[in-house]
Design a protein around this motif. Structure first.
Motif, PDB file in Angstrom:
ATOM      1  N   LYS A 226       0.715  -1.169  -0.027  1.00  0.00           N
ATOM      2  CA  LYS A 226      -0.108  -0.034   0.071  1.00  0.00           C
ATOM      3  C   LYS A 226       0.863   1.227  -0.046  1.00  0.00           C
ATOM      4  O   LYS A 226       0.447   1.895  -0.684  1.00  0.00           O
ATOM      5  N   ALA A 227       2.039   1.405   0.738  1.00  0.00           N
ATOM      6  CA  ALA A 227       2.798   2.357   0.960  1.00  0.00           C
ATOM      7  C   ALA A 227       3.680   2.529  -0.625  1.00  0.00           C
ATOM      8  O   ALA A 227       3.680   3.564  -1.125  1.00  0.00           O
ATOM      9  N   TYR A 228       3.862   1.365  -1.163  1.00  0.00           N
ATOM     10  CA  TYR A 228       4.582   1.606  -2.471  1.00  0.00           C
ATOM     11  C   TYR A 228       3.624   2.057  -3.576  1.00  0.00           C
ATOM     12  O   TYR A 228       4.093   2.904  -4.476  1.00  0.00           O
ATOM     13  N   ASN A 230       1.518   4.142  -3.450  1.00  0.00           N
ATOM     14  CA  ASN A 230       1.447   5.533  -3.291  1.00  0.00           C
ATOM     15  C   ASN A 230       2.695   6.335  -3.910  1.00  0.00           C
ATOM     16  O   ASN A 230       2.595   7.431  -4.397  1.00  0.00           O
ATOM     17  N   LEU A 231       3.736   5.564  -4.137  1.00  0.00           N
ATOM     18  CA  LEU A 231       5.002   6.165  -4.643  1.00  0.00           C
ATOM     19  C   LEU A 231       4.972   5.870  -6.248  1.00  0.00           C
ATOM     20  O   LEU A 231       5.704   6.433  -6.929  1.00  0.00           O
ATOM     21  N   LEU A 261      -4.104  -2.856  -6.058  1.00  0.00           N
ATOM     22  CA  LEU A 261      -3.446  -1.854  -5.858  1.00  0.00           C
ATOM     23  C   LEU A 261      -2.777  -1.197  -7.565  1.00  0.00           C
ATOM     24  O   LEU A 261      -1.986  -0.326  -7.438  1.00  0.00           O
ATOM     25  N   GLN A 344       0.503   5.499   4.388  1.00  0.00           N
ATOM     26  CA  GLN A 344       0.935   6.877   3.987  1.00  0.00           C
ATOM     27  C   GLN A 344       2.480   7.338   4.604  1.00  0.00           C
ATOM     28  O   GLN A 344       3.113   7.891   4.153  1.00  0.00           O
ATOM     29  N   SER A 347       4.973   5.489   3.292  1.00  0.00           N
ATOM     30  CA  SER A 347       5.520   6.127   1.975  1.00  0.00           C
ATOM     31  C   SER A 347       6.176   7.283   1.860  1.00  0.00           C
ATOM     32  O   SER A 347       7.108   7.374   1.179  1.00  0.00           O
ATOM     33  N   ASN A 348       5.730   8.023   2.869  1.00  0.00           N
ATOM     34  CA  ASN A 348       6.401   9.399   3.041  1.00  0.00           C
ATOM     35  C   ASN A 348       7.840   9.172   3.455  1.00  0.00           C
ATOM     36  O   ASN A 348       8.801   9.718   2.987  1.00  0.00           O
ATOM     37  N   GLU A 351       9.773   7.942   0.364  1.00  0.00           N
ATOM     38  CA  GLU A 351       9.839   8.928  -0.776  1.00  0.00           C
ATOM     39  C   GLU A 351      11.140  10.133   0.011  1.00  0.00           C
ATOM     40  O   GLU A 351      11.839  10.389  -0.900  1.00  0.00           O
TER      41      GLU A 351
END
Length: 392
Positions: A226-228, A230-231, A261, A344, A347-348, A351
């Motif tokens: 899920k985090a990936y 977002n990227l 996803l 999220q 994900s931040n 990044e």
């Protein structure tokens, strides 16, 4: 000299499990102080194709598999026969032989299983002192079930000592051990061998890595996906490495999540089991290393073994401030924290590691300084030696 006899179940030895990592590090620390260290394994379900020897020597540690089979993919009934009949019987023979030497100690690396209760009872009958390893305190122990009975009624009833991986677990042991049992408890953190992680000039790859038991921690993997996701639109060249064996049903869950996803097998690489050498390379060349934790009892109690390896790899560690991680690690100093279960937030941080490479590199290097000071097995050899001697 203390003869430390590690009896464990559920795994095969010596490759591919966090359990093996901890056993090997405690073994190396014991050998360093002139003690002996032998491993007896009752493997319930052989699943690691890298483990092919029923007995042998690894890192100067003698080992043997009590169940007498390491064939992967056998029917359940054959594995059960090997575990419950052959394994239990051979464990009985081992304990019967150990009673003859007063310098023997059982280091019991089995938690919440029938085998655990069996070894506890036999060791008590033969008057062989037992040290119980405790590095998990699952959520369901608050319920009435078989595992909770073993934890609360057998594991600490006759044990003369315990090795605990966290303050949380130490408190649980003190709560559930019989009041009359004045057992010694050694708080021993995660361990690794710094010599396995000698620094090399490597090219950092566009990868983020997680390793572990995929079946037992697949929600960690789903969170990372899920985090990936977002990227991915901004950084499609980056990939996720998931290192660890998994069942077909777990693979289906992960693949379905990837489809939901919008991710593909080209983005997410499920490696299965890898050799230690390959894992070292993956870790040392990753952009960052991930170890999610959750806001629950299990995460509050555990201290993931992988974090020691991550820190020695000198790459930034993305994890959560839960239990022992919050005790040892400092956000933005030697690790990067996100809130438990926050895709999220993770994900931040991913990044951040992409954009701020030099800062991320420095965080990784400071993590290695911490690991050398706190988690190299040599730092704990004297304490372990004194602890095992106190058990005799």
């Amino acid at each position: 000299m203390v003869n430390v006899n590690c009896i464990c179940d559920g795994i095969s030895f010596p490759f591919g499990e966090a359990t093996n990592q901890r056993i090997i590090m405690i073994g190396k620390a014991s050998l360093l102080k002139g003690n002996s260290f032998d491993v007896y394994v009752n493997c319930k379900r052989p699943r690691n194709p890298l483990n092919t020897n029923l007995s042998g020597v690894y890192e100067d540690i003698r080992f043997q598999h009590l169940n007498k089979s390491l064939q992967v993919g056998l029917p359940k009934w054959k594995n059960a026969f090997g575990y419950y009949l052959t394994g239990f019987y051979n464990a009985f023979k081992v304990l019967r032989s150990l009673r003859k030497n007063k310098n023997n100690v059982i280091y019991l690396y089995s938690q919440g299983s029938l085998f655990n209760a069996y070894i506890c009872l036999l060791s008590s009958m033969y008057k062989i002192p037992v040290v119980q390893e405790v590095n998990e305190w699952p959520e369901d122990l608050d319920q009435f079930n078989f595992k909770s009975i073993i934890y609360k009624s057998f594991m600490f009833r006759w044990a003369k000592g315990a090795i605990s991986i966290s303050d949380n677990i130490t408190a649980k042991i003190n709560k559930y051990k019989p009041a009359a049992n004045k057992m010694n408890i050694l708080l021993l953190p995660i361990l690794a061998d710094k010599n396995n992680w000698l620094q090399k000039d490597v090219m950092i790859q566009k990868t983020f890595l997680w390793c572990g038991q995929v079946d037992g921690y697949f929600r960690d993997v789903i969170l990372i996906l899920k985090a990936y996701a977002n990227l991915f639109a901004k950084f499609p060249e980056y990939k996720i490495l998931i290192c660890g064996k998994y069942k077909s049903i777990t693979g289906e869950i992960i693949n379905n999540s990837m489809k939901d996803l919008g991710l593909s097998n080209g983005n997410i690489i499920l490696t299965g089991y890898v050799t230690d050498e390959q894992l070292f390379e993956y870790c040392q060349t990753a952009t960052a290393l991930i170890s999610p934790l959750w806001n629950d009892q299990r995460s509050s109690a555990r201290f993931p073994t992988k974090i020691a390896s991550y820190l020695f790899a000198s790459r930034p560690v993305l994890t959560c401030k839960m239990g022992e991680t919050g005790k040892y690690l400092i956000d933005k100093e030697n690790a990067l924290f996100f809130e438990p279960g926050d895709a999220q937030g993770l994900s931040n941080l991913m990044e951040f590691c992409i954009h701020e490479k030099s800062i991320a590199d420095q965080i990784g290097k400071r993590g290695t300084i911490l690991a050398e000071a706190e988690f190299d097995f040599r730092r704990h050899a004297d304490g372990l030696d004194n602890f095992f001697k106190s058990i005799l």
